[in-house]
Design an enzyme around this catalytic site. Structure first.
Site, mmCIF file in Angstrom:
data_model
loop_
_atom_site.group_PDB
_atom_site.id
_atom_site.type_symbol
_atom_site.label_atom_id
_atom_site.label_comp_id
_atom_site.label_asym_id
_atom_site.label_seq_id
_atom_site.Cartn_x
_atom_site.Cartn_y
_atom_site.Cartn_z
ATOM 1 N N ARG A 21 -4.521 14.591 -34.314
ATOM 2 C CA ARG A 21 -4.686 13.681 -33.153
ATOM 3 C C ARG A 21 -4.572 14.457 -31.854
ATOM 4 O O ARG A 21 -4.189 15.634 -31.851
ATOM 5 C CB ARG A 21 -3.643 12.559 -33.211
ATOM 6 C CG ARG A 21 -2.241 13.090 -33.204
ATOM 7 C CD ARG A 21 -1.226 11.996 -33.490
ATOM 8 N NE ARG A 21 0.103 12.603 -33.565
ATOM 9 C CZ ARG A 21 1.209 12.017 -33.186
ATOM 10 N NH1 ARG A 21 1.187 10.805 -32.700
ATOM 11 N NH2 ARG A 21 2.362 12.630 -33.293
ATOM 12 N N GLY A 73 -0.911 20.410 -35.904
ATOM 13 C CA GLY A 73 -0.972 19.181 -35.112
ATOM 14 C C GLY A 73 -2.412 18.743 -34.920
ATOM 15 O O GLY A 73 -2.759 18.143 -33.894
ATOM 16 N N ASN A 123 -0.448 24.514 -32.187
ATOM 17 C CA ASN A 123 -0.528 23.403 -31.237
ATOM 18 C C ASN A 123 0.549 22.346 -31.472
ATOM 19 O O ASN A 123 0.981 21.703 -30.522
ATOM 20 C CB ASN A 123 -1.922 22.765 -31.333
ATOM 21 C CG ASN A 123 -1.957 21.390 -30.704
ATOM 22 O OD1 ASN A 123 -1.965 21.253 -29.485
ATOM 23 N ND2 ASN A 123 -1.933 20.352 -31.528
ATOM 24 N N SER A 138 2.321 25.291 -22.042
ATOM 25 C CA SER A 138 2.156 24.207 -21.074
ATOM 26 C C SER A 138 2.516 24.737 -19.693
ATOM 27 O O SER A 138 3.341 25.653 -19.571
ATOM 28 C CB SER A 138 3.102 23.049 -21.432
ATOM 29 O OG SER A 138 3.210 22.158 -20.341
ATOM 30 N N TYR A 176 11.614 20.691 -23.706
ATOM 31 C CA TYR A 176 10.185 20.935 -23.972
ATOM 32 C C TYR A 176 9.713 22.167 -23.191
ATOM 33 O O TYR A 176 9.031 23.039 -23.731
ATOM 34 C CB TYR A 176 9.392 19.692 -23.561
ATOM 35 C CG TYR A 176 7.901 19.798 -23.782
ATOM 36 C CD1 TYR A 176 7.362 19.717 -25.058
ATOM 37 C CD2 TYR A 176 7.037 19.969 -22.708
ATOM 38 C CE1 TYR A 176 5.990 19.812 -25.258
ATOM 39 C CE2 TYR A 176 5.666 20.066 -22.900
ATOM 40 C CZ TYR A 176 5.153 19.979 -24.173
ATOM 41 O OH TYR A 176 3.804 20.081 -24.371
ATOM 42 N N ALA A 205 11.495 24.645 -22.115
ATOM 43 C CA ALA A 205 12.101 25.855 -22.692
ATOM 44 C C ALA A 205 11.293 26.329 -23.896
ATOM 45 O O ALA A 205 11.019 27.531 -24.049
ATOM 46 C CB ALA A 205 13.544 25.576 -23.104
ATOM 47 N N LYS A 248 8.145 25.777 -24.470
ATOM 48 C CA LYS A 248 6.812 26.231 -24.062
ATOM 49 C C LYS A 248 6.878 27.590 -23.363
ATOM 50 O O LYS A 248 5.969 28.404 -23.482
ATOM 51 C CB LYS A 248 6.148 25.177 -23.164
ATOM 52 C CG LYS A 248 5.798 23.903 -23.924
ATOM 53 C CD LYS A 248 4.845 24.232 -25.071
ATOM 54 C CE LYS A 248 4.506 23.066 -25.952
ATOM 55 N NZ LYS A 248 3.585 23.422 -27.048
#
Lengths: 82, 243
Positions: B11, B8, B86, B138, B151, B153, B155
């Site tokens: 950006r 990733g 990432n 996160s 999301y 879950a 992380k």
């Protein structure tokens, strides 16, 4: 170096690096009794991929992990032939 | 020069991490589906003297293609020392309204893909006698956040993965850590209302939101020699939002 000598040489090197006492190496030696654990074999497979450009365990077919050292060497020798 | 793969990396946070690592002296291979003008601009700066910031296009949701990707990277760049997992997609929405395919694809990209990429790149680190993996988790992985259940879950999964893998490969000189950013001002949070961002800042100990560079600095630290005895941790970078 042949496939066999490469494998044996890497086993000795990893045994030193990982501080493992290994058994006398011969074809009938069960890998379970070799003194290597699964992590050592993972390191061995990683080194052999670098040395030989071969990784029989990542081929499309499901492969049973070899039982003896002779089976392990034969697996790589066969992979080198194909 | 140590080579680091950043997924990733075209950006947002991934690009910020890639640029920071280049500045710190690493050679970085950014992986993403496609390049961006921001990445091209960063490459122009980074590659002025010698090529230091590379880009290889790959869709990380193509799990079956990861082995071939790693083979290609090894052939092209040699031994890879570090990996920053990432790449992630942060689709928000009420779980009961989410499409099953959407849930599956998010788990695939955020969890399965980094685990499989780690599996294949670990070999390079094993053969090289050491290495670093940094997983971008996160704060929502341990605090939760309404609308981000899937999301969160994924992380949280990365934290469990980090801790177990750290134990598995520690004796080979490979460290595995996570960073847990708070809400950052990136494309991923672009749909969040400003008033919401203000609330997050107000509720944080430092009364502000963390920035990309803060997380990139944390990744650089974990990648470096100074972090040689740190493994299995979650380094939270959230300006004190979760204290």
């Amino acid at each position: 170096m042949t496939v066999r000598s490469t494998i044996l040489s890497e086993i000795y090197k990893i045994a030193v690096a990982q501080k493992r006492d290994i058994s006398t190496l011969h074809d009938d030696l069960p890998l379970m009794d070799s003194g290597f654990d699964s992590l050592c074999f993972a390191v061995l497979v990683a080194h052999l991929e670098d040395d030989l450009g071969l990784d029989p365990f990542s081929s499309a077919e499901e492969i049973e992990f070899p039982v003896t050292l002779g089976d392990f060497i034969a697996l790589y020798e066969n992979a080198a032939r194909t | 020069m140590y080579k680091i793969v950043v997924t990733g990396g075209s950006r947002g946070l991934g690009l910020g991490i890639a640029v920071r690592l280049v500045e710190a002296g690493y050679e970085v291979i950014a992986i993403a589906r496609k390049s961006t003008k921001e990445l091209v601009a960063a490459q122009e700066v980074a590659n002025r003297d010698t090529p230091r910031l590379h880009f290889r296009a790959f869709d990380l949701s193509d799990i079956d293609g990861i082995a071939a990707l790693v083979k290609q990277l090894r052939a092209e760049f040699g031994k890879v020392y570090g990996l920053v997992n990432n790449a992630a997609v942060g689709t928000s929405g009420i779980l009961s309204n989410a499409r099953v395919e959407q849930i599956q694809s998010q788990i695939q990209l955020n969890t399965v893909s980094p685990i499989v990429l780690s599996k294949f790149l670990l070999r390079s680190m094993m053969a090289g006698g050491g290495g670093r993996i940094v997983n971008v988790s996160s704060i929502v992985g341990f605090t939760g956040y309404s609308g981000l259940s899937v999301y969160s879950a994924t992380k949280a999964a990365m934290i469990g993965f980090t801790k177990s893998l750290a134990r598995e490969v520690g004796q080979l000189g490979i460290t595995v850590n996570s960073v847990a950013p708070g809400f950052l001002d990136t494309e991923m949070t672009s749909e969040m209302e400003q008033s919401h961002k203000d609330t997050i800042a107000r509720r944080s100990a430092l009364r502000r939101m963390p920035e990309v560079i803060d997380v990139a600095n944390a990744v650089e630290f974990l990648m470096g020699e100074k972090a040689r005895n740190i493994t299995g941790i979650v380094l939270t970078v959230d300006a004190g939002n979760t204290v």
